[in-house]
Design a protein around this motif. Sequence first.
Motif, PDB file in Angstrom:
ATOM      1  N   ILE A   1      -8.301   5.362  -3.050  1.00 47.93           N
ATOM      2  CA  ILE A   1      -7.566   6.442  -2.387  1.00 47.93           C
ATOM      3  C   ILE A   1      -8.408   6.918  -1.211  1.00 47.93           C
ATOM      4  N   THR A   2      -7.840   6.912  -0.021  1.00 45.03           N
ATOM      5  CA  THR A   2      -8.513   7.438   1.167  1.00 45.03           C
ATOM      6  C   THR A   2      -7.663   8.562   1.748  1.00 45.03           C
ATOM      7  N   ILE A   3      -8.281   9.694   1.963  1.00 43.66           N
ATOM      8  CA  ILE A   3      -7.591  10.851   2.547  1.00 43.66           C
ATOM      9  C   ILE A   3      -8.400  11.336   3.739  1.00 43.66           C
ATOM     10  N   THR A   4      -7.715  11.509   4.875  1.00 43.29           N
ATOM     11  CA  THR A   4      -8.376  12.048   6.059  1.00 43.29           C
ATOM     12  C   THR A   4      -7.668  13.318   6.515  1.00 43.29           C
TER      13      THR A   4
ATOM     14  N   SER B   1      -4.274  20.010   9.999  1.00 46.70           N
ATOM     15  CA  SER B   1      -3.390  18.893  10.334  1.00 46.70           C
ATOM     16  C   SER B   1      -2.734  18.384   9.058  1.00 46.70           C
ATOM     17  N   ASN B   2      -1.692  17.601   9.213  1.00 44.67           N
ATOM     18  CA  ASN B   2      -1.110  16.923   8.065  1.00 44.67           C
ATOM     19  C   ASN B   2      -2.042  15.796   7.638  1.00 44.67           C
ATOM     20  N   LEU B   3      -2.448  15.822   6.389  1.00 48.52           N
ATOM     21  CA  LEU B   3      -3.411  14.847   5.907  1.00 48.52           C
ATOM     22  C   LEU B   3      -2.826  13.437   5.941  1.00 48.52           C
ATOM     23  N   THR B   4      -3.689  12.461   6.185  1.00 46.04           N
ATOM     24  CA  THR B   4      -3.339  11.060   6.003  1.00 46.04           C
ATOM     25  C   THR B   4      -3.778  10.645   4.606  1.00 46.04           C
ATOM     26  N   CYS B   5      -2.865  10.040   3.854  1.00 49.18           N
ATOM     27  CA  CYS B   5      -3.191   9.560   2.510  1.00 49.18           C
ATOM     28  C   CYS B   5      -2.840   8.079   2.418  1.00 49.18           C
ATOM     29  N   LEU B   6      -3.847   7.254   2.204  1.00 50.03           N
ATOM     30  CA  LEU B   6      -3.674   5.814   2.063  1.00 50.03           C
ATOM     31  C   LEU B   6      -4.219   5.380   0.711  1.00 50.03           C
ATOM     32  N   ILE B   7      -3.423   4.635  -0.050  1.00 56.96           N
ATOM     33  CA  ILE B   7      -3.882   4.105  -1.334  1.00 56.96           C
ATOM     34  C   ILE B   7      -3.697   2.600  -1.319  1.00 56.96           C
ATOM     35  N   MET B   8      -4.771   1.875  -1.575  1.00 55.74           N
ATOM     36  CA  MET B   8      -4.750   0.418  -1.631  1.00 55.74           C
ATOM     37  C   MET B   8      -5.052  -0.031  -3.051  1.00 55.74           C
ATOM     38  N   ALA B   9      -4.520  -1.169  -3.425  1.00 53.32           N
ATOM     39  CA  ALA B   9      -4.739  -1.703  -4.767  1.00 53.32           C
ATOM     40  C   ALA B   9      -4.790  -3.223  -4.711  1.00 53.32           C
ATOM     41  N   ARG B  10      -5.685  -3.798  -5.484  1.00 49.77           N
ATOM     42  CA  ARG B  10      -5.777  -5.258  -5.596  1.00 49.77           C
ATOM     43  C   ARG B  10      -6.220  -5.597  -7.013  1.00 49.77           C
ATOM     44  N   GLU B  11      -6.105  -6.855  -7.348  1.00 48.37           N
ATOM     45  CA  GLU B  11      -6.579  -7.297  -8.658  1.00 48.37           C
ATOM     46  C   GLU B  11      -8.106  -7.257  -8.667  1.00 48.37           C
ATOM     47  N   PHE B  12      -8.666  -6.714  -9.748  1.00 50.57           N
ATOM     48  CA  PHE B  12     -10.118  -6.629  -9.849  1.00 50.57           C
ATOM     49  C   PHE B  12     -10.681  -7.983 -10.233  1.00 50.57           C
TER      50      PHE B  12
ATOM     51  N   VAL C   1       0.859  -1.178   0.000  1.00 55.93           N
ATOM     52  CA  VAL C   1       0.000   0.000   0.000  1.00 55.93           C
ATOM     53  C   VAL C   1       0.900   1.234   0.000  1.00 55.93           C
ATOM     54  N   TYR C   2       0.302   2.349  -0.343  1.00 52.37           N
ATOM     55  CA  TYR C   2       0.999   3.638  -0.239  1.00 52.37           C
ATOM     56  C   TYR C   2       0.415   4.364   0.962  1.00 52.37           C
ATOM     57  N   LEU C   3       1.288   4.798   1.876  1.00 54.90           N
ATOM     58  CA  LEU C   3       0.818   5.498   3.069  1.00 54.90           C
ATOM     59  C   LEU C   3       1.752   6.659   3.377  1.00 54.90           C
ATOM     60  N   ASN C   4       1.212   7.862   3.255  1.00 56.08           N
ATOM     61  CA  ASN C   4       1.927   9.087   3.670  1.00 56.08           C
ATOM     62  C   ASN C   4       3.351   9.181   3.127  1.00 56.08           C
ATOM     63  N   GLY C   5       3.473   8.965   1.821  1.00 58.94           N
ATOM     64  CA  GLY C   5       4.747   9.207   1.172  1.00 58.94           C
ATOM     65  C   GLY C   5       5.606   8.001   0.886  1.00 58.94           C
TER      66      GLY C   5
ATOM     67  N   ASP D   1       1.233  13.462 -10.084  1.00 56.43           N
ATOM     68  CA  ASP D   1       1.850  12.863  -8.896  1.00 56.43           C
ATOM     69  C   ASP D   1       1.122  11.574  -8.500  1.00 56.43           C
ATOM     70  N   LEU D   2      -0.208  11.666  -8.453  1.00 54.88           N
ATOM     71  CA  LEU D   2      -0.999  10.515  -8.048  1.00 54.88           C
ATOM     72  C   LEU D   2      -0.908   9.384  -9.067  1.00 54.88           C
ATOM     73  N   GLU D   3      -0.913   9.736 -10.352  1.00 57.29           N
ATOM     74  CA  GLU D   3      -0.806   8.707 -11.379  1.00 57.29           C
ATOM     75  C   GLU D   3       0.494   7.928 -11.244  1.00 57.29           C
ATOM     76  N   GLU D   4       1.585   8.622 -10.958  1.00 64.21           N
ATOM     77  CA  GLU D   4       2.864   7.945 -10.794  1.00 64.21           C
ATOM     78  C   GLU D   4       2.842   7.001  -9.593  1.00 64.21           C
ATOM     79  N   ILE D   5       2.208   7.435  -8.511  1.00 64.58           N
ATOM     80  CA  ILE D   5       2.082   6.584  -7.324  1.00 64.58           C
ATOM     81  C   ILE D   5       1.235   5.352  -7.646  1.00 64.58           C
ATOM     82  N   LEU D   6       0.133   5.558  -8.330  1.00 57.49           N
ATOM     83  CA  LEU D   6      -0.775   4.459  -8.652  1.00 57.49           C
ATOM     84  C   LEU D   6      -0.105   3.421  -9.547  1.00 57.49           C
TER      85      LEU D   6
END
Length: 289
Positions: free
Chosen positions: A90-93, A107-118, A4-8, A69-74
Amino acid sequence: MGYVYLNGGFICSDQATISVFDQGFLYGDGIFESFRSVNGRLYQFDQHYRRLLQSARALNYPLTFSQQDLEEILLELQRLNELTHGYFRITITRGRGEIGFQHHMDSNLTCLIMAREFSGFGAEHYEQGIRLRVAATRRNAPEAINPQIKAISNLNSLLGKLEARAAGAFEVIMLNNKKHICEGASSNIFWSKGQWVFTPDVSTGLLEGVTRATIMRLCEQKLNLRVVTGEFKLQDLKFADEVFITSTSLEVMPVVKVDDFTINQGTVGPIAKSLRNALRQEMAAAKQN
């Protein structure tokens, strides 16, 4: 176990942790977007990114990453997880904060990106159709909660899903506070009569699904059908030739029963089939955003 991608950073999913003081956990103060990749290419991510920005602005989230930026992360997350047809969330809090609403909101945002096979849904659902339950739970009034914010605090939809499960139904139809058809717990609804296709208007309080917009366009461009939006009652479904629901994961799912009322003698109609085929062809042909 995957990544997963979490906060950088990219980390193993079983090592990903978020503070117990995260405002998403404490108050549901967060937003999300779900979308797919097809053959390694992100599908319609530009629309999903625009909706993510829309949600973030409504909650005064200071997003600092661009679409690129997000596309490169994904794409890197897709590579790490060895995905061909990916399903992303993509979940951002608002991030770590304090208990109580009186604290500062910066606050500093929390950014979590999860990925799985569809994996999608079984072919039998598309061949035989599904049943919907009319939920007793009403959709939140747009005057109370802006439906254009795709928020993680989604208890209203969860209550609808619980009703569907209790009734043995696949999904629910949620009415608004005026008893107009609005949407499903996690889908948009359409029905047809002749060469006309009907779907609730955004004024009913629905979330404008990206797939909903695509289906409306495909109806008119590919199938020569006229799409009409408006405020409709449940009674309108009884005169429909076909009923179907749409979402990123469902694509176009045919409906053959609403509560105890049977649609089209319980058989899947040609429009739902044609629309799903048209959607899948477009997905396969789509270029990287």
